[in-house]
Every structure is written in structure tokens, then in C-alpha cells.
Design an enzyme around this catalytic site. Structure first.
Site, PDB file in Angstrom:
ATOM      1  N   HIS A 224      12.837  -0.851   7.298  1.00 32.70           N
ATOM      2  CA  HIS A 224      11.371  -0.108   8.085  1.00 32.70           C
ATOM      3  C   HIS A 224      10.967   0.039   7.247  1.00 32.70           C
ATOM      4  O   HIS A 224       9.751   0.016   7.252  1.00 32.70           O
ATOM      5  CB  HIS A 224      11.847   0.476   9.408  1.00 32.70           C
ATOM      6  CG  HIS A 224      10.956   0.507  10.418  1.00 32.70           C
ATOM      7  ND1 HIS A 224      10.015  -0.274  10.177  1.00 32.70           N
ATOM      8  CD2 HIS A 224      10.986   1.492  11.807  1.00 32.70           C
ATOM      9  CE1 HIS A 224       9.233   0.567  10.897  1.00 32.70           C
ATOM     10  NE2 HIS A 224       9.868   0.846  12.008  1.00 32.70           N
ATOM     11  N   HIS A 264       6.889 -10.125   5.698  1.00 31.03           N
ATOM     12  CA  HIS A 264       7.257  -8.770   6.989  1.00 31.03           C
ATOM     13  C   HIS A 264       7.666  -9.839   8.384  1.00 31.03           C
ATOM     14  O   HIS A 264       7.658 -11.895   8.427  1.00 31.03           O
ATOM     15  CB  HIS A 264       5.760  -9.200   7.457  1.00 31.03           C
ATOM     16  CG  HIS A 264       4.824  -7.463   8.088  1.00 31.03           C
ATOM     17  ND1 HIS A 264       5.639  -8.407   9.428  1.00 31.03           N
ATOM     18  CD2 HIS A 264       4.913  -6.909   8.012  1.00 31.03           C
ATOM     19  CE1 HIS A 264       5.169  -6.505  10.435  1.00 31.03           C
ATOM     20  NE2 HIS A 264       4.891  -5.930   9.122  1.00 31.03           N
ATOM     21  N   ASP A 315       3.094  -2.235   2.850  1.00 28.29           N
ATOM     22  CA  ASP A 315       3.370  -1.384   1.992  1.00 28.29           C
ATOM     23  C   ASP A 315       3.144  -1.832  -0.139  1.00 28.29           C
ATOM     24  O   ASP A 315       2.757  -0.996  -0.385  1.00 28.29           O
ATOM     25  CB  ASP A 315       5.489  -1.623   1.782  1.00 28.29           C
ATOM     26  CG  ASP A 315       5.793  -0.990   3.132  1.00 28.29           C
ATOM     27  OD1 ASP A 315       5.166  -0.294   3.738  1.00 28.29           O
ATOM     28  OD2 ASP A 315       5.796  -2.331   3.493  1.00 28.29           O
TER      29      ASP A 315
END
Length: 378
Positions: A224, A264, A315
Site C-alpha cells: 500500500h 496501479h 509514487d
């Protein structure tokens, strides 16, 4: 009732929400009907908290009042500072520290005995939790590094104050703008694992501090939070190897290495948040006179587009952005929590408003009809 098992709850719709909208195929994300591209670089994190918690953008007067209310709650009780100092001395994991400290905050919250679904009390608790988490993280980081904590200031914005407490100097405008935008973009993202965990806790009519503590524990898992740490480690590996970035990424993909920051669970195309954060990574590089981290990232993205079907997620560019701001790698995930707490609280407020205990089923897959044998006969 279907008895089909949906591992990981893939494709299962369990809630309706008015908070964030995601279209993974189109690469769209919005908060309460507003596309992130329209406000992420204009609205402050404090404004976004108001939107998520109250359902509308604040008026100037409401915004001023909310900013002051949040700023007034930043300091920590002395015993909380003492706990942080002890955890820093033990070199505790930053996410574990945050989980422990958040739980402790309830002992000093004046609304701790309020009914769990008291919305006014929960907004007050939400302000305190959101305001104090950055103070705890900055204090822990400084103590761990042998420095004294820097007291929070009420005259700085949420983003500005955290960077000030972390580095003991007021940050420049580009860093503040970049960090505030990162907070905005990480604030909410549908029914992710940590949000779901907070809502499960809330559905039992447990308190807000317990819900946030559950969420932090969930975010700490490597599937996560934490991917941007691995992105930055990869970029540093490229830099330290003196390899050509094009050749390095090509070889890594051919060897089957997992390239962090790509793919994702929801998006099948480029994460819309990556579009915005990439521009800040570039701006920070230009400001410092060293664009290499951004340039490495662009090279990797281009090769991944040619060699795989994966696109960058939120990210990927946040890694180089945070690194250029002097933020230690191991507090990237706590910074995620520093932002996402706003979304967790918003979802818990929704859950309290229309609560039903979350209690899914599991299908038994073991043996049946086994004969019990008493202890003395085994």
C-alpha cells in the site's frame, strides 16, 4: 446470494460515497465532483480538508477560521513528546511510531468521551489529529537524527509548518507549493486498503482515533504505502552505478526486475496525479541546478512505455520531488499518512452518518464431520 469468492474483494462494490471519483480507464480523479487538474495547484490542503469534510469549498471567512483552528491544535502534550523521544532512541520504524503516537493522542483529546457518531466532536478530533501528526513526525525525525524538535508555528500554512519543523528553517516558495500540492493529491483516493480499514473500525462505532490508528497500520504495509521509497532507491542505484540510464532500465526490464512506481490497482493508464507531480520534480531540479533525478525518471517512463504496458503512478514522481526537498526516504510513507488522514476522516464521517456494521462472509473450505478424540485418548 452468490457464493463466488472475490479474492481481495476485486470488483465488489460495498459502499456509495460522495468523496472521490476515479475512472481508471480514462485516468480521471476528482474530489466531490471537482477534477484534480482544476484545483490541485490552486487550492491549499486546508481548503481541500474543508471540501472533503464539509462538502463544499469554504468561503474566505470560513477558510480563515478553519486555518486558525487547525494551526492552534499543532502542539503536543509533554508526555507525547516524551514517548516520541523514547521511540526515537529505540530507532523505531517511523510508521510504527506514528501508529503508536496517534493512539496515544486520544488520552489528551478533550472530546475523547463524546459519542462516536457526534459529528461536531469528530470534526474537532479530526482537526487535532490532522494538526498533530506532522508535529509528531517532524519531532521524531529530528530526535532520531540527534537534533532538538522544532516547535510548531501558528503563522505558517500546514505544508509550510511541517517543512519548517523538519528542517528548522522556513522553506522557499517552490518547496511549499510542491509539498502542499502533494498533500492535496494524496488526500483521498476512493476505497483503498487503509481507508477501508478505517471504515471497518468506524462501523463498529469505535472512535475516530482508533479508526486513524487502524488506517496507519494498514498503510504501513509494503503493498500500500512505501512505493516511492523504492522508486528513489532505484534512482540512486542508477546514479551510483554510473550506468547509462537508458541501458540500465532496459536491462532491468529484460531481467524481469520489478520497476517500482509503475502500475496501479485502479488505473490502466497514467495516474493523473503523476502528471502534476512530474512538473514539480522538474521545477525543483531546475531550481537546484541539477535535473538528474527528474531526467532519470523521464528516461525510465519512456522505456517502460516502449517495453511494457505499465504507466507511472502517484509514487513515481513524488519520490524525486521529496528527495530534492531534503526529506529522508524512510518518512515518505508517514508523509503519505500526513495527507491521507484527511480522506480517512472524511470517509469515517460518511460512515458514521449512515452506519452499518461491516461484516462480510467467508466460505469455509476445510473438512467437515471430523470425529473429536478426547485428550487422554490422542
Amino acid at each position: 446470494m452468490s457464493d463466488e469468492v472475490k479474492r481481495g474483494l476485486d470488483g465488489v462494490v460495498v459502499f456509495e460515497s460522495n468523496l472521490s471519483y476515479i475512472d481508471g480507464d480514462a485516468g480521471e480523479l476528482g474530489y466531490r465532483g471537482y477534477a484534480i487538474e482544476d484545483f490541485a495547484q490552486e487550492a491549499s490542503f486546508e481548503e481541500v480538508l474543508s471540501l472533503l469534510w464539509n462538502g463544499a469549498w469554504p468561503t474566505p471567512a470560513e477558510h480563515e477560521e478553519f486555518v486558525a483552528r487547525l494551526a492552534a491544535e499543532r502542539d503536543l502534550a509533554p508526555p507525547v513528546y516524551d514517548l516520541i523521544e523514547e521511540l526515537a532512541a529505540q530507532d523505531e520504524n517511523p510508521m510504527a511510531m506514528l501508529r503508536t503516537v496517534t493512539s496515544m493522542l486520544s488520552a489528551y483529546d478533550p472530546d475523547t468521551d463524546a459519542e462516536p457518531d457526534d459529528r461536531e466532536a469528530n470534526i474537532a478530533k479530526g482537526c487535532r489529529i490532522t494538526a498533530k501528526i506532522p508535529t509528531a513526525l517532524a519531532a521524531f525525525t529530528r530526535l532520531r537524527d540527534g537534533n532538538e524538535p522544532v516547535a510548531p508555528r501558528e503563522d505558517l500554512t500546514h505544508a509550510e509548518n511541517f517543512l519548517y519543523m523538519l528542517n528548522d528553517e522556513e522553506p522557499d516558495a517552490v518547496a511549499v507549493d510542491a509539498f502542499d500540492t502533494a498533500l492535496v493529491l494524496h488526500a483521498d483516493h476512493g476505497l483503498n486498503a487503509s481507508t477501508f480499514a478505517s471504515m471497518v473500525t468506524t462501523s463498529t462505532l469505535s472512535d475516530l482515533h482508533s479508526g486513524v490508528t487502524s488506517a496507519i497500520g494498514t498503510l504501513a504495509g509494503s503493498l500500500h504505502g512505501g512505493a516511492n521509497q523504492n522508486v528513489m532507491r532505484m534512482l540512486k542505484e542508477i546514479d551510483e552505478s554510473d550506468a547509462d540510464p537508458d541501458e540500465w532500465i532496459e536491462q532491468a526490464v529484460e531481467e524481469g526486475r520489478r520497476i517500482p512506481g509503475f502500475g496501479h490497482r485502479v488505473y490502466s493508464v497514467r495516474d493523473p496525479r503523476a502528471n502534476i507531480l512530474a512538473s514539480y520534480s522538474e521545477r525543483l531540479g531546475e531550481q537546484s541546478g541539477d535535473r538528474k533525478w527528474y531526467d532519470y525518471s523521464v528516461t525510465i517512463e519512456e522505456h517502460m512505455a516502449e517495453m511494457t504496458r505499465f504507466s507511472p503512478n502517484v509514487d513515481f514522481y513524488s519520490a524525486s520531488m521529496y528527495y530534492q526537498m531534503g526529506i529522508p526516504l524512510d518518512i515518505y510513507t508517514p508523509i503519505f499518512a500526513l495527507s491521507r488522514v484527511g480522506g480517512w476522516i472524511a470517509h469515517m464521517l460518511e460512515q458514521y452518518d449512515d452506519n452499518r456494521l461491516i461484516r462480510p462472509l467467508s466460505r469455509y473450505a476445510g473438512e467437515r464431520g471430523r470425529e473429536f478424540v478426547p485428550l487422554d485418548e490422542r
